[in-house]
Design a protein around this motif. Sequence first.
Motif, PDB file in Angstrom:
ATOM      1  N   ARG A  19       0.852  -1.183   0.000  1.00 44.78           N
ATOM      2  CA  ARG A  19       0.000   0.000   0.000  1.00 44.78           C
ATOM      3  C   ARG A  19       0.885   1.230   0.000  1.00 44.78           C
ATOM      4  O   ARG A  19       1.784   1.345   0.827  1.00 44.78           O
ATOM      5  N   GLY A  52     -10.891  15.016  -1.761  1.00 46.86           N
ATOM      6  CA  GLY A  52     -10.695  13.987  -0.737  1.00 46.86           C
ATOM      7  C   GLY A  52      -9.573  13.059  -1.160  1.00 46.86           C
ATOM      8  O   GLY A  52      -8.416  13.453  -1.200  1.00 46.86           O
ATOM      9  N   PHE A  68      -3.343   5.186  -2.420  1.00 47.26           N
ATOM     10  CA  PHE A  68      -4.251   6.236  -1.971  1.00 47.26           C
ATOM     11  C   PHE A  68      -3.777   7.529  -2.604  1.00 47.26           C
ATOM     12  O   PHE A  68      -2.768   8.092  -2.204  1.00 47.26           O
ATOM     13  N   TYR A  76      -7.032  19.725   2.558  1.00 46.11           N
ATOM     14  CA  TYR A  76      -6.909  18.284   2.761  1.00 46.11           C
ATOM     15  C   TYR A  76      -5.534  17.882   3.288  1.00 46.11           C
ATOM     16  O   TYR A  76      -5.339  16.763   3.726  1.00 46.11           O
TER      17      TYR A  76
ATOM     18  N   ASN B  60      -5.605  -0.888   9.041  1.00 41.87           N
ATOM     19  CA  ASN B  60      -4.430  -0.355   8.352  1.00 41.87           C
ATOM     20  C   ASN B  60      -3.616  -1.440   7.645  1.00 41.87           C
ATOM     21  O   ASN B  60      -2.671  -1.130   6.945  1.00 41.87           O
ATOM     22  N   ARG B  62      -2.065  -4.218   5.239  1.00 43.40           N
ATOM     23  CA  ARG B  62      -1.901  -4.157   3.791  1.00 43.40           C
ATOM     24  C   ARG B  62      -3.002  -4.936   3.100  1.00 43.40           C
ATOM     25  O   ARG B  62      -3.575  -4.528   2.118  1.00 43.40           O
ATOM     26  N   GLU B  63      -3.274  -6.102   3.649  1.00 42.77           N
ATOM     27  CA  GLU B  63      -4.320  -6.945   3.058  1.00 42.77           C
ATOM     28  C   GLU B  63      -5.527  -6.901   3.973  1.00 42.77           C
ATOM     29  O   GLU B  63      -5.403  -7.146   5.172  1.00 42.77           O
ATOM     30  N   THR B  92     -11.883  10.174  15.228  1.00 39.61           N
ATOM     31  CA  THR B  92     -10.974  10.455  14.123  1.00 39.61           C
ATOM     32  C   THR B  92     -10.233   9.191  13.717  1.00 39.61           C
ATOM     33  O   THR B  92     -10.173   8.839  12.542  1.00 39.61           O
ATOM     34  N   GLU B  93      -9.703   8.506  14.698  1.00 39.57           N
ATOM     35  CA  GLU B  93      -8.912   7.316  14.428  1.00 39.57           C
ATOM     36  C   GLU B  93      -9.741   6.260  13.698  1.00 39.57           C
ATOM     37  O   GLU B  93      -9.355   5.746  12.647  1.00 39.57           O
ATOM     38  N   PHE B  96     -10.823   7.413  10.010  1.00 40.85           N
ATOM     39  CA  PHE B  96      -9.825   7.288   8.937  1.00 40.85           C
ATOM     40  C   PHE B  96      -9.488   5.826   8.673  1.00 40.85           C
ATOM     41  O   PHE B  96      -9.239   5.446   7.532  1.00 40.85           O
ATOM     42  N   THR B  99     -12.122   4.641   6.368  1.00 41.92           N
ATOM     43  CA  THR B  99     -12.007   5.132   4.985  1.00 41.92           C
ATOM     44  C   THR B  99     -11.012   4.289   4.200  1.00 41.92           C
ATOM     45  O   THR B  99     -11.117   4.164   2.985  1.00 41.92           O
ATOM     46  N   LYS B 100     -10.037   3.709   4.886  1.00 38.23           N
ATOM     47  CA  LYS B 100      -9.065   2.879   4.180  1.00 38.23           C
ATOM     48  C   LYS B 100      -9.705   1.607   3.669  1.00 38.23           C
ATOM     49  O   LYS B 100      -9.206   0.972   2.730  1.00 38.23           O
ATOM     50  N   LEU B 102     -12.466   1.472   2.217  1.00 35.79           N
ATOM     51  CA  LEU B 102     -13.323   1.749   1.065  1.00 35.79           C
ATOM     52  C   LEU B 102     -12.832   1.068  -0.199  1.00 35.79           C
ATOM     53  O   LEU B 102     -13.535   0.996  -1.192  1.00 35.79           O
ATOM     54  N   GLN B 103     -11.592   0.572  -0.178  1.00 36.59           N
ATOM     55  CA  GLN B 103     -11.094  -0.146  -1.351  1.00 36.59           C
ATOM     56  C   GLN B 103     -11.686  -1.556  -1.440  1.00 36.59           C
ATOM     57  O   GLN B 103     -11.601  -2.189  -2.486  1.00 36.59           O
ATOM     58  N   LYS B 105     -14.083  -4.827  -1.753  1.00 36.95           N
ATOM     59  CA  LYS B 105     -15.179  -5.107  -2.692  1.00 36.95           C
ATOM     60  C   LYS B 105     -16.257  -5.962  -2.028  1.00 36.95           C
ATOM     61  O   LYS B 105     -17.342  -6.097  -2.555  1.00 36.95           O
ATOM     62  N   ILE B 129     -13.117  14.309   3.398  1.00 39.29           N
ATOM     63  CA  ILE B 129     -12.215  13.415   2.701  1.00 39.29           C
ATOM     64  C   ILE B 129     -12.983  12.313   1.956  1.00 39.29           C
ATOM     65  O   ILE B 129     -12.511  11.812   0.945  1.00 39.29           O
ATOM     66  N   VAL B 130     -14.158  11.961   2.402  1.00 40.66           N
ATOM     67  CA  VAL B 130     -14.873  10.869   1.729  1.00 40.66           C
ATOM     68  C   VAL B 130     -15.951  11.345   0.762  1.00 40.66           C
ATOM     69  O   VAL B 130     -16.565  10.535   0.082  1.00 40.66           O
TER      70      VAL B 130
END
Lengths: 186, 919
Positions: A19, A52, A68, A76, B60, B62-63, B92-93, B96, B99-100, B102-103, B105, B129-130
């Motif tokens: 990543r 974003g 990303f 941002y 967080n 990688r996979e 916040t933690e 975010f 949001t990671k 979101l990749q 499927k 951000i989103v």
Amino acid sequence: MGLFKRLFGQITPGKNKVRILCIGLDNSGKSTVINWLKPKKAMAQDVVPTVGFSVEEFTKNGLSFTVFDMSGQGRYRNLWEHYYKEVGGIIFCIDSTDHIRMCVAKDELDALLEHEELRSVPILFFANKMDLPQAVGPVQCVQNLELSKITDKPWHIAASNALTGEGIDEGITWLGTQMGRAARAK
Amino acid sequence: MAQSSSGASDMAQQGAQWLQGLKETAMSMTQREKKDEDEGYSPFHGLQKSAVLQECRCFNDREINARRCITILTKILWLLSQGDKLTRLETTEVFFGVTKLLQAKDQQLRRLIYLVLKELKPSPEEVIIVVATLTKDMNSKMDLYRANAIRVLGAIIAATDPTLLAQIERHLKQALVDRNCFVAASALVSGIHLMHVNGEVVRRWVNEVQTALQSDNQSVQYHALALLHQIKRQDRLAISKVVASLTRTPLKSALAQCLLIRFAKKVMEEDPSGETRDRALFDYLEASLRHKSDMVIYEAASAICSLTNVTQRELSPAITVLQLFLCSAKPCLRFSAVRTLNKVAMVHPIAVTPCNMDMEGLINDGNRSIATLAITTLLKTGSESGVERLMKQITSFMSEIADEFKIVVVDAIRAMCLKFPQKHRVLMTFLSNVLREEGGFAYKKAIVDTILIVIGKVPEAKEAGLAHLCEFIEDCEFTLLSTQILHLLGMQGPSTQDPAKYIRFIYNRVVLENATVRASAVSALAKFGIQLNYLRPSIILLLQRCLFDNDDEVRDRATFLVALLKGIEGGGVGIGGLNARQLLMEPLGLPLHAIEISCKEYLAKPSDVPFTLANVTVAPEMLQKERKAAATKAATAAAADNPTTARAAPERHVEAEADLLSKLPQFVHLGQRFSSSKRAALSESGTEYEVSCLKHVYSSHLLLQFSVNNTLEDQLLENVTVAVDVSSTPGLAFESELPCSAVPFGQPGDTFCCLRRVEGLPIGSFGCTLKFLVKDVDPAKGMPEEDETGYDDEYHLEELEIAAADFMKRVPVVDFREAWDTIGGGCEVVETFSLSYNSLKQAMDAVIDYLGMQICENTGNPAESARTHTVLLSGVFLGGVQVFAIVNLRTDSAKSVGMRLTVRSAEMGISQFVASSVA
Ligand SMILES: Nc1nc2c(ncn2[C@@H]2O[C@H](COP(=O)(O)OP(=O)(O)OP(=O)(O)O)[C@@H](O)[C@H]2O)c(=O)[nH]1
Ligand SMILES: [Mg+2]
């Protein structure tokens, strides 16, 4: 595990995935760089300023990358750091024609380099838009951004033209090798 | 404004959940029992927030491990739904981290990601951000992505930056009519939320919403109706049109049907024509009672039952279906039916009696909530003979039901006591028993309140009630209740058979309790001392023991009260010119808050003149607040099924409030108020500005109180006054006015105009003009822009009339003939008139109105066929002069009534003035 696999450790499932984070000031060409790396049919015709962030995927040299692509606009930038955790590598795009904002880029870079979580994470600089006449060369960029002061992480700079792809492969290959090395060291 | 709109959307949401809610309430008992048996019934039971946050780190990786992330997200949602709060930093933690993902499927994971993004409520700076990613998903080919992204974006925009809506409006508008029902419903729901923050944009979607309303899908039609209602909310006429047309073409969706029933009811209740019931809509409600869905049937029945002024006849079909529900196998239906009938029984016990047999069957229902409601309903509808049996039944499981249902029981008992005062002994015993058992504050308060009310209404119950309360405070953990009871003992105790027996209970409090209770006890003791000579010396003795209390308040009260009582003992009536009895036994005529402010002002600027209550003034805003408080109080009183007090309260309050007017700093010089007129409207209701006026008469002044209601949502009125033109009314002079600083939409305000009587008794009418500064308001924000300066405007009002009746107060006399003879014919004036009225009764009412006097000896009801009639009237004229009048009426022809008016008073001038006022 056979000898073959041990030598090319990247093939182990999970280990060939990386990543990375693509950052830099707005309009520096981040999305254009990533776009060029994507498979031909997934490529976007025109690149618009990112809002974003957006997540993109591509494979290069047997590594599958999740990138990303962050927006570089001012509001941002302080959100970048939330994505530093556990990243494998950083791409930092520099608009080499934007002389005026070079110092802004330096400020952002300095903040990034300070970050504990990015210690020893390899960082690749693109001195982008090399095709344009006002562009300054990579050497000048190293000087402007004081890159030679970076000691705690591997870094590399490549002049690039994101529209044609020139210089990009070279840079990504370097990044891939660096990350492979880091992964094997773990 | 924000409040009223959220109320409406609540309603829409409640619509979706009502059945669910009912089920849950009905099941809560069984659930609760289950929980006791089996502690770890939830897989997440005892989950620690910190542990979950720790796990979030894997976002967080990688996979992405979809399975694992799904579990973690579910845990987060569970924590949030349990009321666990994440700190800003934690949010916040997690945000975010999510949001990671979101990749990813994975469909299931994706759905949870959207949910968490929506529930986390991240800060506006972070959430941006989103936005782009979600916008992309909103255009995805996957229905799941589209629908969820719309919901999340809608929620984000509503919570952060309404202006963002413009960017996605096009997509949302399309989504409203999307073929996929999930997508369409999501867009509609977002519309409902966005309506509050950016109504202007949402209102433009009305055509799409209308289309969605035709959908075959339950949920789409339901949400479309809710949104349509929101959009038209401000326009009463449009709403009633929509409702009327929809009631004619039945909706497919049962949920939408329920909503429509609610809207229809609202339209009926808000109908400006008021009195008459909208037949068509009522027929619709009645027809809905025959719907095939239980949900709709119940909704219709419950709507009919809660109509204001519902008649016995209107109720009966609704009661019939509810009666059927009582025998249903589904606990949920039984519960809702019995709950509704219980409410109806408070107002219309007779209407519910036909269900008594079925109710009896529910007394032993396995679900205690249903059983409780059944018994309490029976208590309200049943006959006196059944009371004992029902009380026994309820006592048997009182300890098994939750506090909220215990309160229902107590409420029912209160109603019983008032209905069957003879049964007070059984009921009081029951109350005292439950008072002794465990229970929360609300429950205990309900019991104490009930005992207080019963003591007030049933004199025979007083002694027993006080005894129970005395016993209760011996061991009461609630300070508020203790003080309330001590106060009551002080007021009521001295007039009982054996007042001395309460002293011990009260004095025990002084010894055992906290400072607040001790202070109340001290005051209560003093009340005995003031009223009962034989107890006074011993009370003084007891109070003297409190002089060294370590609490200031207790000590101060004791010191003061000892001095007071000693004063009386020495032959006085009080201390320092204060009448002791008045001081302790009667309520203050001023709001405490006003006294507090005055005290503070006095302390800030001490003077040589001592502080007195007479100098306390009341600010106009406080007047407004007092009125609101009284209104809510009256409303709750009405809700507490006490129709008589509910009706009397507002009247009494108007009087009290009028008395406070001369406490406004501007009007202190007016002195004692003589009388106040009825409220007269100066504009028609439903116009832009609704203005009405109350005339208050003082010895030499006329104070006009104008109430202004601004019905325009897009305007704020400032510096509002009413200009009165007295130039053509000799004898009146303008003296001063008190503008109302601001009248926002829907919040009426008062402005005052003070006129001085220069000479004589001015009567006549004069022009009034509303004057104000208008500022334009954005209805979405409810406030004018910062830089808005506004412009002056005027609005013509109807003329205000001052009549002789305004100077007269309706005061009855005990024996009219005697009074009439005593005052004699010295200042008698006789006049004869011919009045053009169609009937004797009409003429009589008009004359009484002109004179403003009180009808005596029940002479106000002429027989239907009477051709002659005599009315006896009495009143007090400004200045305190008693006035009597005899009115002889005779029907002369079909169109005219002859009248002879004889007026007597102690002053010729006044007699003449009164007699001439009819002309
Ligand atoms: N001539 C030239 N133009 C480039 C090159 N790379 C990018 N551009 C142009 O630069 C502009 C900005 O490119 P983007 O990729 O959107 O820049 P970005 O860094 O992603 O910007 P943000 O998303 O706003 O942070 C586009 O018009 C690109 O066509 C390059 O190598 N040469
Ligand atoms: Mg970009």
